[in-house]
Design a protein around this motif. Structure first.
Motif, mmCIF file in Angstrom:
data_model
loop_
_atom_site.group_PDB
_atom_site.id
_atom_site.type_symbol
_atom_site.label_atom_id
_atom_site.label_comp_id
_atom_site.label_asym_id
_atom_site.label_seq_id
_atom_site.Cartn_x
_atom_site.Cartn_y
_atom_site.Cartn_z
ATOM 1 N N GLU A 24 0.821 -1.210 0.000
ATOM 2 C CA GLU A 24 0.000 0.000 0.000
ATOM 3 C C GLU A 24 0.860 1.267 0.000
ATOM 4 O O GLU A 24 0.578 2.211 -0.735
ATOM 5 C CB GLU A 24 -0.929 0.013 1.209
ATOM 6 C CG GLU A 24 -2.063 -0.977 1.105
ATOM 7 C CD GLU A 24 -3.036 -0.826 2.246
ATOM 8 O OE1 GLU A 24 -4.137 -0.293 1.998
ATOM 9 O OE2 GLU A 24 -2.703 -1.234 3.368
ATOM 10 N N VAL A 25 1.903 1.296 0.822
ATOM 11 C CA VAL A 25 2.763 2.483 0.904
ATOM 12 C C VAL A 25 3.412 2.768 -0.451
ATOM 13 O O VAL A 25 3.447 3.911 -0.904
ATOM 14 C CB VAL A 25 3.837 2.315 2.009
ATOM 15 C CG1 VAL A 25 4.915 3.379 1.895
ATOM 16 C CG2 VAL A 25 3.193 2.349 3.392
ATOM 17 N N ILE A 26 3.900 1.730 -1.093
ATOM 18 C CA ILE A 26 4.601 1.902 -2.370
ATOM 19 C C ILE A 26 3.662 2.391 -3.467
ATOM 20 O O ILE A 26 4.028 3.249 -4.270
ATOM 21 C CB ILE A 26 5.285 0.581 -2.794
ATOM 22 C CG1 ILE A 26 6.453 0.278 -1.856
ATOM 23 C CG2 ILE A 26 5.766 0.641 -4.240
ATOM 24 C CD1 ILE A 26 7.037 -1.114 -2.032
ATOM 25 N N LYS A 27 2.451 1.880 -3.510
ATOM 26 C CA LYS A 27 1.563 2.132 -4.649
ATOM 27 C C LYS A 27 0.477 3.187 -4.427
ATOM 28 O O LYS A 27 -0.006 3.766 -5.391
ATOM 29 C CB LYS A 27 0.881 0.820 -5.067
ATOM 30 C CG LYS A 27 1.834 -0.288 -5.471
ATOM 31 C CD LYS A 27 2.674 0.057 -6.662
ATOM 32 C CE LYS A 27 1.902 -0.128 -7.916
ATOM 33 N NZ LYS A 27 2.615 0.197 -9.142
ATOM 34 N N GLN A 28 0.084 3.446 -3.184
ATOM 35 C CA GLN A 28 -1.111 4.233 -2.896
ATOM 36 C C GLN A 28 -1.122 5.607 -3.555
ATOM 37 O O GLN A 28 -2.056 5.945 -4.273
ATOM 38 C CB GLN A 28 -1.290 4.367 -1.371
ATOM 39 C CG GLN A 28 -2.541 5.101 -0.942
ATOM 40 C CD GLN A 28 -2.379 6.609 -0.816
ATOM 41 O OE1 GLN A 28 -1.281 7.133 -0.705
ATOM 42 N NE2 GLN A 28 -3.486 7.303 -0.865
ATOM 43 N N HIS A 29 -0.111 6.416 -3.308
ATOM 44 C CA HIS A 29 -0.161 7.812 -3.757
ATOM 45 C C HIS A 29 -0.222 7.917 -5.285
ATOM 46 O O HIS A 29 -1.106 8.611 -5.831
ATOM 47 C CB HIS A 29 1.029 8.593 -3.202
ATOM 48 C CG HIS A 29 0.945 10.057 -3.462
ATOM 49 N ND1 HIS A 29 -0.051 10.849 -2.938
ATOM 50 C CD2 HIS A 29 1.718 10.885 -4.206
ATOM 51 C CE1 HIS A 29 0.110 12.094 -3.337
ATOM 52 N NE2 HIS A 29 1.173 12.139 -4.117
ATOM 53 N N ARG A 36 -7.802 9.075 -9.810
ATOM 54 C CA ARG A 36 -8.772 9.921 -9.105
ATOM 55 C C ARG A 36 -9.894 10.411 -10.014
ATOM 56 O O ARG A 36 -11.070 10.318 -9.658
ATOM 57 C CB ARG A 36 -8.061 11.104 -8.444
ATOM 58 C CG ARG A 36 -9.012 11.980 -7.649
ATOM 59 C CD ARG A 36 -8.327 13.040 -6.868
ATOM 60 N NE ARG A 36 -7.484 13.851 -7.729
ATOM 61 C CZ ARG A 36 -6.670 14.795 -7.297
ATOM 62 N NH1 ARG A 36 -6.593 15.047 -6.011
ATOM 63 N NH2 ARG A 36 -5.925 15.484 -8.121
ATOM 64 N N GLU A 37 -9.556 10.931 -11.184
ATOM 65 C CA GLU A 37 -10.595 11.473 -12.068
ATOM 66 C C GLU A 37 -11.570 10.393 -12.536
ATOM 67 O O GLU A 37 -12.786 10.589 -12.495
ATOM 68 C CB GLU A 37 -9.956 12.162 -13.277
ATOM 69 C CG GLU A 37 -9.323 13.494 -12.935
ATOM 70 C CD GLU A 37 -8.768 14.181 -14.166
ATOM 71 O OE1 GLU A 37 -9.401 14.081 -15.241
ATOM 72 O OE2 GLU A 37 -7.705 14.814 -14.038
ATOM 73 N N ASN A 51 -10.054 12.857 -2.573
ATOM 74 C CA ASN A 51 -9.340 14.110 -2.324
ATOM 75 C C ASN A 51 -8.451 13.978 -1.082
ATOM 76 O O ASN A 51 -7.314 14.439 -1.073
ATOM 77 C CB ASN A 51 -10.308 15.278 -2.171
ATOM 78 C CG ASN A 51 -10.954 15.657 -3.486
ATOM 79 O OD1 ASN A 51 -10.435 15.358 -4.559
ATOM 80 N ND2 ASN A 51 -12.107 16.297 -3.412
ATOM 81 N N HIS A 52 -8.991 13.357 -0.051
ATOM 82 C CA HIS A 52 -8.208 13.146 1.166
ATOM 83 C C HIS A 52 -7.000 12.252 0.879
ATOM 84 O O HIS A 52 -5.880 12.562 1.280
ATOM 85 C CB HIS A 52 -9.074 12.525 2.262
ATOM 86 C CG HIS A 52 -8.282 12.047 3.430
ATOM 87 N ND1 HIS A 52 -7.709 12.910 4.345
ATOM 88 C CD2 HIS A 52 -7.931 10.792 3.811
ATOM 89 C CE1 HIS A 52 -7.055 12.202 5.259
ATOM 90 N NE2 HIS A 52 -7.175 10.921 4.952
ATOM 91 N N LEU A 53 -7.233 11.133 0.202
ATOM 92 C CA LEU A 53 -6.133 10.201 -0.092
ATOM 93 C C LEU A 53 -5.076 10.844 -0.996
ATOM 94 O O LEU A 53 -3.902 10.488 -0.922
ATOM 95 C CB LEU A 53 -6.673 8.918 -0.721
ATOM 96 C CG LEU A 53 -7.494 8.027 0.212
ATOM 97 C CD1 LEU A 53 -8.097 6.855 -0.560
ATOM 98 C CD2 LEU A 53 -6.663 7.539 1.387
ATOM 99 N N SER A 54 -5.483 11.787 -1.819
ATOM 100 C CA SER A 54 -4.524 12.492 -2.673
ATOM 101 C C SER A 54 -3.541 13.324 -1.852
ATOM 102 O O SER A 54 -2.422 13.586 -2.276
ATOM 103 C CB SER A 54 -5.254 13.401 -3.660
ATOM 104 O OG SER A 54 -6.063 12.639 -4.508
ATOM 105 N N LYS A 59 5.315 9.541 1.891
ATOM 106 C CA LYS A 59 5.899 9.742 3.221
ATOM 107 C C LYS A 59 4.807 9.813 4.298
ATOM 108 O O LYS A 59 4.911 9.168 5.340
ATOM 109 C CB LYS A 59 6.729 11.030 3.225
ATOM 110 C CG LYS A 59 7.532 11.236 4.475
ATOM 111 C CD LYS A 59 8.339 12.540 4.493
ATOM 112 C CE LYS A 59 8.483 13.204 3.184
ATOM 113 N NZ LYS A 59 9.054 14.525 3.209
ATOM 114 N N ALA A 60 3.757 10.587 4.040
ATOM 115 C CA ALA A 60 2.664 10.717 5.007
ATOM 116 C C ALA A 60 1.973 9.373 5.221
ATOM 117 O O ALA A 60 1.656 9.001 6.350
ATOM 118 C CB ALA A 60 1.659 11.762 4.531
ATOM 119 N N PHE A 61 1.766 8.627 4.135
ATOM 120 C CA PHE A 61 1.127 7.322 4.243
ATOM 121 C C PHE A 61 2.010 6.349 5.028
ATOM 122 O O PHE A 61 1.514 5.551 5.822
ATOM 123 C CB PHE A 61 0.822 6.760 2.851
ATOM 124 C CG PHE A 61 -0.190 5.658 2.862
ATOM 125 C CD1 PHE A 61 -1.544 5.941 2.909
ATOM 126 C CD2 PHE A 61 0.213 4.325 2.825
ATOM 127 C CE1 PHE A 61 -2.479 4.910 2.927
ATOM 128 C CE2 PHE A 61 -0.715 3.298 2.836
ATOM 129 C CZ PHE A 61 -2.066 3.599 2.884
#
Length: 177
Positions: A24-29, A36-37, A51-54, A59-61
């Protein structure tokens, strides 16, 4: 809690959590930004979530995931010292983790493709099913459902805290360097 259950069920949870969340950390952002669109058009009700996940860069994740790992390590340690209600507390966390795996599978089905965390979720399903079966041998269905609900409620609250924590720590680090 018996020694085999402890060895095969309790101790692996932090390790398996790390393996799952590394995906998840590697791929999420990157995945959220690139989808997203399309997802907003298909599922307009989740626009605020996307929007929140964006806002959660890698690093934050990672910091949010680290906070969740600390919780899992504390609960696992609590089982080691056999604290009061340790089995029930651990079961809440385990049930939340198991449900989390099924959520990834559901997401992949809904988007008709890959979502971060789905690959490791598929591999961890036997562990989750074995765990739920093992818990079912010592708890009633009502107790398991109660632990599942409590675990989900805790997971949601902790996830909100962890995301906020991750974003704040990431910003602090960015401002210092």
């Amino acid at each position: 809690m018996s020694a085999p259950v402890f060895l095969y069920l309790v101790l692996p949870l932090p390790i398996l959590f790390v393996i799952h969340d590394v995906e998840e950390v590697i791929k999420q952002h990157c995945w959220v930004l690139s989808h997203r669109e399309t997802l907003t058009k298909r599922f307009p009700r989740i626009k605020h979530v996307l929007n929140h996940l964006s806002q959660l860069d890698t690093k934050a994740f990672a910091f949010a995931t680290f906070e969740e790992l600390i919780v899992i390590l504390l609960v696992t340690s609590y089982v080691l010292v056999q604290g009061p209600f340790a089995t029930e507390i651990w079961t809440c966390i385990f049930m939340a983790f198991s449900i989390h795996l099924f959520i990834h599978l559901t997401q992949a089905i809904l988007v008709k493709g890959y979502v971060p965390g789905v690959i490791t979720s598929i591999f961890l399903l036997p562990y989750a099913i074995y765990g739920q079966h093992s818990i079912g041998l010592v708890m009633s269905t009502k107790e398991m459902i109660a632990c599942g609900i409590a675990g989900i409620m805790f997971m949601i609250l902790n996830l909100m805290f962890a995301h906020k924590f991750g974003i704040q720590i990431s910003r602090i680090i960015d401002n210092r360097f």
